[in-house]
Design a protein around this motif. Structure first.
Motif, mmCIF file in Angstrom:
data_model
loop_
_atom_site.group_PDB
_atom_site.id
_atom_site.type_symbol
_atom_site.label_atom_id
_atom_site.label_comp_id
_atom_site.label_asym_id
_atom_site.label_seq_id
_atom_site.Cartn_x
_atom_site.Cartn_y
_atom_site.Cartn_z
ATOM 1 N N LEU A 6 -25.239 -16.768 -22.868
ATOM 2 C CA LEU A 6 -25.420 -17.976 -22.487
ATOM 3 C C LEU A 6 -24.056 -18.764 -22.038
ATOM 4 O O LEU A 6 -24.125 -19.446 -21.083
ATOM 5 N N GLY A 7 -22.838 -18.117 -22.453
ATOM 6 C CA GLY A 7 -21.721 -18.547 -21.985
ATOM 7 C C GLY A 7 -21.327 -18.388 -20.465
ATOM 8 O O GLY A 7 -21.177 -19.241 -19.609
ATOM 9 N N LEU A 8 -21.726 -17.076 -20.223
ATOM 10 C CA LEU A 8 -21.563 -16.627 -18.916
ATOM 11 C C LEU A 8 -22.586 -17.314 -17.841
ATOM 12 O O LEU A 8 -22.231 -17.670 -16.737
ATOM 13 N N PHE A 9 -23.933 -17.498 -18.412
ATOM 14 C CA PHE A 9 -24.974 -18.041 -17.346
ATOM 15 C C PHE A 9 -24.486 -19.636 -17.336
ATOM 16 O O PHE A 9 -24.666 -19.965 -16.142
ATOM 17 N N LEU A 10 -23.814 -20.354 -18.226
ATOM 18 C CA LEU A 10 -23.573 -21.485 -17.884
ATOM 19 C C LEU A 10 -22.356 -21.600 -16.892
ATOM 20 O O LEU A 10 -22.262 -22.752 -16.210
ATOM 21 N N LEU A 11 -21.546 -20.747 -17.227
ATOM 22 C CA LEU A 11 -20.191 -20.765 -16.288
ATOM 23 C C LEU A 11 -20.949 -20.664 -14.660
ATOM 24 O O LEU A 11 -20.485 -21.148 -13.745
ATOM 25 N N GLY A 12 -21.911 -19.486 -14.531
ATOM 26 C CA GLY A 12 -22.663 -19.204 -13.000
ATOM 27 C C GLY A 12 -23.121 -20.722 -12.838
ATOM 28 O O GLY A 12 -23.375 -20.841 -11.651
ATOM 29 N N GLU A 13 -23.966 -21.546 -13.614
ATOM 30 C CA GLU A 13 -24.585 -22.570 -13.462
ATOM 31 C C GLU A 13 -23.642 -23.506 -12.830
ATOM 32 O O GLU A 13 -24.237 -24.276 -11.823
ATOM 33 N N ILE A 14 -22.543 -23.794 -13.217
ATOM 34 C CA ILE A 14 -21.503 -24.740 -12.861
ATOM 35 C C ILE A 14 -21.126 -24.302 -11.418
ATOM 36 O O ILE A 14 -21.406 -25.110 -10.400
ATOM 37 N N GLY A 15 -21.076 -23.037 -11.099
ATOM 38 C CA GLY A 15 -20.752 -22.758 -9.831
ATOM 39 C C GLY A 15 -21.707 -22.947 -8.746
ATOM 40 O O GLY A 15 -21.971 -23.410 -7.662
ATOM 41 N N VAL A 16 -23.117 -22.619 -9.203
ATOM 42 C CA VAL A 16 -24.077 -22.757 -8.264
ATOM 43 C C VAL A 16 -24.467 -24.089 -7.928
ATOM 44 O O VAL A 16 -24.795 -24.565 -6.944
ATOM 45 N N ILE A 17 -24.513 -25.198 -9.087
ATOM 46 C CA ILE A 17 -24.881 -26.389 -8.825
ATOM 47 C C ILE A 17 -23.815 -27.071 -8.008
ATOM 48 O O ILE A 17 -24.089 -28.099 -7.221
ATOM 49 N N ALA A 54 -23.056 -11.084 -14.118
ATOM 50 C CA ALA A 54 -22.185 -10.781 -15.453
ATOM 51 C C ALA A 54 -23.097 -11.141 -16.896
ATOM 52 O O ALA A 54 -23.376 -10.335 -17.589
ATOM 53 N N SER A 55 -23.785 -12.478 -16.640
ATOM 54 C CA SER A 55 -24.710 -12.598 -17.788
ATOM 55 C C SER A 55 -25.776 -11.622 -17.894
ATOM 56 O O SER A 55 -26.127 -11.241 -19.080
ATOM 57 N N ALA A 56 -26.515 -11.250 -16.589
ATOM 58 C CA ALA A 56 -27.430 -10.478 -16.903
ATOM 59 C C ALA A 56 -27.100 -9.031 -17.298
ATOM 60 O O ALA A 56 -28.039 -8.283 -18.323
ATOM 61 N N VAL A 57 -25.744 -8.871 -16.849
ATOM 62 C CA VAL A 57 -25.539 -7.292 -17.334
ATOM 63 C C VAL A 57 -25.373 -7.078 -18.856
ATOM 64 O O VAL A 57 -25.708 -6.153 -19.535
ATOM 65 N N VAL A 58 -24.734 -8.185 -19.449
ATOM 66 C CA VAL A 58 -24.330 -8.249 -20.912
ATOM 67 C C VAL A 58 -25.501 -8.805 -21.563
ATOM 68 O O VAL A 58 -25.520 -8.645 -23.000
ATOM 69 N N ALA A 59 -26.585 -9.188 -21.221
ATOM 70 C CA ALA A 59 -27.672 -9.775 -21.845
ATOM 71 C C ALA A 59 -28.473 -8.693 -22.741
ATOM 72 O O ALA A 59 -28.576 -7.501 -22.334
ATOM 73 N N PRO A 60 -28.946 -9.090 -24.099
ATOM 74 C CA PRO A 60 -29.604 -8.111 -24.980
ATOM 75 C C PRO A 60 -31.029 -7.799 -24.156
ATOM 76 O O PRO A 60 -31.632 -6.524 -24.238
ATOM 77 N N GLU A 61 -31.554 -8.506 -23.324
ATOM 78 C CA GLU A 61 -32.747 -8.301 -22.741
ATOM 79 C C GLU A 61 -32.741 -8.805 -20.959
ATOM 80 O O GLU A 61 -31.825 -9.552 -20.668
ATOM 81 N N ARG A 62 -33.373 -8.124 -20.269
ATOM 82 C CA ARG A 62 -33.605 -8.240 -18.964
ATOM 83 C C ARG A 62 -34.808 -8.081 -18.510
ATOM 84 O O ARG A 62 -35.020 -7.324 -17.626
#
Length: 505
Positions: free
Chosen positions: A242-253, A317-325
Motif C-alpha cells: 500500500l505504501g508503494l501504491f500510494l507513492l505511485g498514486e501521488i505521481g500519477v495524479i 514496484a507495488s504489483a511486484v511485491v504484492a501478496p496477490e496479483r
C-alpha cells in the motif's frame, strides 16, 4: 496596496512639495543652486529662499533642457533626483543634472519624497552614475511613489501578478519585483526581482500538482485499508504494497494535474475560466502557477512527465511485491496509467466526451486495485464503497464544469455541461445525486453492505440533498462545488467509521 499619493492632478500642497524637491535651500552655494536648477520644472514655491536671479536661472535651465514648466496645481514630473542638498560637490551636482535632464520619466502626478536614509541612497546612486529611469521596482528613493509611472512594456493587469506597492502594474520600493505571464509566452516570468528560492519553487510545484485539492484522492488509501480484516492491516507485506501504491498514486495524479494546466495555458481555457473581462480574477490565481508566472510551460511539462514516470515505477514496484496479483487489478491499474494523464493531454479524452468517465473511474480504481493486490479478491462491500468514492468525486467536478461552460466550449472541451441545456445539465446532476442516495440505501437493503451502513452515511446524504436543492434554486455552481467537497469528506469519514466497526473482528 498603494502607499504613495493618489494618482491624478496634484493638489497645491503637493505642487509645493514637488517644486521644493528641485529648489535649493536658502543660502545654498552655487553648486547646490545649479543642482536645483537642472531639469526641474519651475513652480511657485512657498518658503524657499531663492532670489529673482535664481528663478531666472531656473527658467533658463528648463528652456535649455527641454523640460516644461510645471503647473502650480500639478507639479507633474518633478524628480527627487534633481534636488541637490547644500554642500553637494560639483561632480555630484553634474550627475544629478544629467539624471534629471536625461533619465527622468514624466508621469501624471508622480510625486516622490526623499528624506533621511532615502536621501543618502539617492546621493550614493548619483555617485555611482545610477539613472533614474531604471526598471520599475529598482528605484531606491526611500519613499512612496504614486501610480502613473508605468514601466515600458508592463503586462496588462489581466496577466500580471504584482508584488509591491502598486495596483497598476508598476512596483515601487527597494526589494520589490513584478512578475507577469501571458498565454502567448507560455507563462514565462519577467520582472526585476530575484529568482524565487527553493521554498517558493516547491510551493509552485505543489500548486501545479493541485496538492491541496487532490488530497481527497489520497483518502482512497484510508477507505481500502480500513476495509481490510484487522489481522491483515498491519502485516508487513500489506503496508509495503500500500505504501508503494500510494507513492505511485501521488505521481500519477500530479502528472494529470500538471499536464492539464499546460494544456489549459496553451489553449487559453484556464485564462478564460480564471480571468474575467478586464483581467478581473474569477478564482484565486495562486492555484494556477502558469497564469501567475511562478512556473514556465517547459518546467510544468517536464514536471508532468517526471511525475508520470514516478507513478509507473512505484505502481510497478507495488504489483511486484504484492501478496496477490489478480489479473483484473493489473488491468485496471494499467488503464488508469494509460488514460488518466490523457484527460487533456495526448488523446485529450475530455475533449472526446470521456471526461466524466475518467473523473469517476480513476478514483474508483485507486480503491479497488490496491485492495486486490493485498487480498486477491473484491467483495461487494468494497466495490460499493469504491463506486461511492468515484461518484462523490464527479459530484464535485460536474459543478466545476457548469461554471466553466463558456471557457470549455471555446476550446472544444466536451462535457455534459457544454452540450446540454441548463435544464438538461441540472437533470444530469440530479440523476448523479439520486444515484448516490439510492446506492447508499440500496446496498444496505440487498445485503451488499451491513444493514446499518446507510446510517453511517446519513450526514453525507443530508449534505448531498442540500447541495443539489440549493444549486437548483440559486444556480451558484462554485458554492455547490464547495459543498460537494464537504459532502465527500463527510462520506469518507462515515465509510471509515463503518469499516472500523464492521471489520473489527
Amino acid at each position: 496596496m498603494d502607499t504613495g499619493s493618489p494618482s491624478g492632478a496634484g493638489s497645491p500642497s503637493r505642487a509645493v512639495g514637488a517644486a521644493t524637491a528641485g529648489a535649493a535651500p536658502a543660502g545654498a552655494g552655487g553648486a547646490a543652486a545649479r543642482g536645483a536648477r537642472s531639469g526641474v520644472a519651475a513652480a511657485p514655491t512657498a518658503g524657499v529662499g531663492a532670489g529673482p536671479a535664481s528663478a531666472d536661472a531656473v527658467r533658463d535651465e528648463a528652456a535649455r533642457s527641454g523640460v516644461g514648466t510645471a503647473s502650480p496645481s500639478g507639479a507633474v514630473g518633478a524628480a527627487t533626483a534633481g534636488a541637490a542638498p547644500a554642500g553637494t560637490s560639483g561632480a555630484e551636482t553634474d550627475g544629478r543634472r544629467r539624471i534629471a535632464a536625461g533619465g527622468t520619466r514624466v508621469g501624471t502626478a508622480s510625486v516622490t519624497r526623499t528624506s533621511g536614509a532615502g536621501a543618502d541612497a539617492v546621493r550614493d546612486d548619483v555617485a555611482r552614475g545610477a539613472r533614474s529611469d531604471a526598471p520599475a521596482g529598482a528605484s531606491r528613493t526611500g519613499g512612496a511613489s504614486a501610480s502613473g509611472t508605468g514601466a515600458p512594456g508592463a503586462a496588462p493587469a489581466a496577466a500580471a501578478r504584482v508584488t509591491g506597492a502598486s495596483t497598476d502594474g508598476t512596483t515601487a520600493g527597494a526589494g520589490s519585483s513584478a512578475r507577469s505571464s501571458s498565454a502567448a509566452d507560455g507563462g514565462t516570468r519577467s520582472g526585476a526581482g530575484p529568482a524565487p528560492g527553493a521554498r517558493s519553487r516547491f510551493v509552485a510545484y505543489a500548486r501545479l500538482a493541485k496538492f491541496e485539492f487532490v488530497l481527497d484522492y489520497y483518502l482512497s488509501m484510508l477507505v481500502l485499508w480500513t476495509a481490510l480484516a484487522s489481522g491483515v492491516r498491519f502485516a508487513p507485506d500489506t503496508l509495503t504494497t500500500l505504501g508503494l501504491f500510494l507513492l505511485g498514486e501521488i505521481g500519477v495524479i500530479s502528472a494529470v494535474m500538471a499536464l492539464d494546466d499546460v494544456n489549459g495555458i496553451r489553449d487559453g481555457s484556464d485564462r478564460a475560466n480564471y480571468l474575467g473581462t478586464g483581467g478581473t480574477p474569477l478564482r484565486p490565481l495562486e492555484r494556477k502557477p502558469l497564469l501567475t508566472g511562478a512556473l514556465t510551460v517547459p518546467q510544468a511539462t517536464r514536471f508532468g512527465y517526471l511525475s508520470l514516470l514516478w507513478g509507473v515505477v512505484f505502481w510497478t514496484a507495488s504489483a511486484v511485491v504484492a501478496p496477490e496479483r489478480p489479473g483484473w487489478a493489473l488491468v485496471v491499474t494499467g488503464l488508469v496509467l494509460f488514460a488518466g494523464f490523457q484527460y487533456s493531454w495526448g488523446l485529450k479524452l475530455s475533449y472526446r466526451g470521456l471526461g466524466e468517465v475518467l473523473i469517476m473511474g480513476c478514483p474508483l480504481v485507486i480503491v479497488v486495485a490496491p485492495y486486490g493486490f493485498v487480498t486477491g479478491h473484491l467483495p461487494a462491500t468494497v466495490l460499493v464503497q469504491a463506486v461511492l468514492f468515484g461518484l462523490w468525486q464527479i459530484l464535485v467536478s460536474c459543478y466545476s464544469n457548469t461554471k466553466d461552460i463558456s471557457g470549455d466550449a471555446a476550446v472544444g472541451r466536451s462535457t455534459v455541461a457544454v452540450h446540454a441545456s441548463a435544464r438538461g445539465n441540472l437533470i444530469f446532476i440530479g440523476a448523479l445525486s439520486a444515484a448516490d442516495l439510492l446506492l447508499t440505501a440500496g446496498a444496505s437493503a440487498v445485503g451488499w453492505a451491513p444493514w446499518w451502513f446507510f446510517a453511517a452515511l446519513l450526514p453525507e446524504m443530508a449534505l448531498r440533498l442540500r447541495q443539489f436543492t440549493s444549486f437548483s434554486r440559486n444556480g451558484d455552481a462554485l458554492l455547490a462545488r464547495r459543498r460537494g467537497v464537504v459532502a465527500f469528506r463527510t462520506g469518507v469519514a462515515g465509510i471509515v467509521l463503518a469499516n472500523l466497526i464492521h471489520f473489527a473482528s
